[in-house]
Scaffold this motif. Sequence first.
Motif, mmCIF file in Angstrom:
data_model
loop_
_atom_site.group_PDB
_atom_site.id
_atom_site.type_symbol
_atom_site.label_atom_id
_atom_site.label_comp_id
_atom_site.label_asym_id
_atom_site.label_seq_id
_atom_site.Cartn_x
_atom_site.Cartn_y
_atom_site.Cartn_z
ATOM 1 N N LYS A 230 0.835 -1.199 0.000
ATOM 2 C CA LYS A 230 0.000 0.000 0.000
ATOM 3 C C LYS A 230 0.873 1.253 0.000
ATOM 4 C CE LYS A 230 -3.671 2.275 2.702
ATOM 5 N NZ LYS A 230 -4.611 2.118 3.823
ATOM 6 N N ASP B 81 -6.571 -0.256 -1.142
ATOM 7 C CA ASP B 81 -5.932 0.715 -2.064
ATOM 8 C C ASP B 81 -4.994 0.016 -3.056
ATOM 9 O OD1 ASP B 81 -7.238 2.834 -0.820
ATOM 10 O OD2 ASP B 81 -5.669 3.035 0.677
ATOM 11 N N ILE C 77 -4.812 5.799 -7.722
ATOM 12 C CA ILE C 77 -5.428 4.704 -6.973
ATOM 13 C C ILE C 77 -6.927 4.902 -7.062
ATOM 14 C CG2 ILE C 77 -5.715 3.664 -4.686
ATOM 15 C CD1 ILE C 77 -2.818 4.568 -4.109
#
Length: 255
Positions: free
Chosen positions: A212, A248, A227
């Motif tokens: 992430k 994400d 994203i």
Amino acid sequence: MITIIDEERGEVVVKDGETETRHSLASNEGFAAVSKAWLRAGWDAKYVYSFAWMGRPIIQLPEDMIRLQEVIYALKPDVLVETGVAHGGSLIFYASLFEAMGHGRVVGIDIEIRPHNRAAIEAHPMKKRIELIEGSSTAPEVVAQVKSLIKPGEKVLVVLDSNHTKGHVLDELRAYGEMVEVGSYIVATDGIMAQVKGGPRTGDDWDWNNPKAAAYAFVAEDARFVIEEPAFPFNEGVVTERVTYWPDAFIKRIA
């Protein structure tokens, strides 16, 4: 953080220090609180190690695979590139989707494909849609080999599921970003690492050293990517977010 699930009252109580918040189990907020606790419990209990797809261990949350399946069906890529092979279950999953759709093939990359896993994958009926490459996913010769397997004009989707350190995933994003066309994704899996830090099999640096963090670093340096969560194609409930090991994770090319 303390989460108390009260089925009799139909509510969940979340205590964070001196703050206490109550939500109905029927609410989006209540479901999210319970799901967060469930994800941690699932990590600790190694829940994802209990699944297979067409005979091969897959080691993924079923929800993550079903959500990704909808993205694959919507995009209809010509090639799906996955870094990280392990037992081959996810490769078989993608190949079976392409088989059902009548189009598409999979390229799987791993620094070490163990002989028993290679033998099982090569003996599988879905092998006809799978190409295996052994080597580091970020090695220039491996990246060049992957590029050689993609024909001009083909649509590519990339799933990153190998070494999950921030540095490695960031290098993968830089290497494979050029293969993804506008509208397609690179999926940086297992960003849950920050969320489960402190549990079994976790590292002290997982709060920052994870996929992430790599995803956010990548979109900050390359404005062609953002994203962006794929929209649910169908939803008659109140839940609006995935229950996922891949927060994400969906990095979309927009330019």
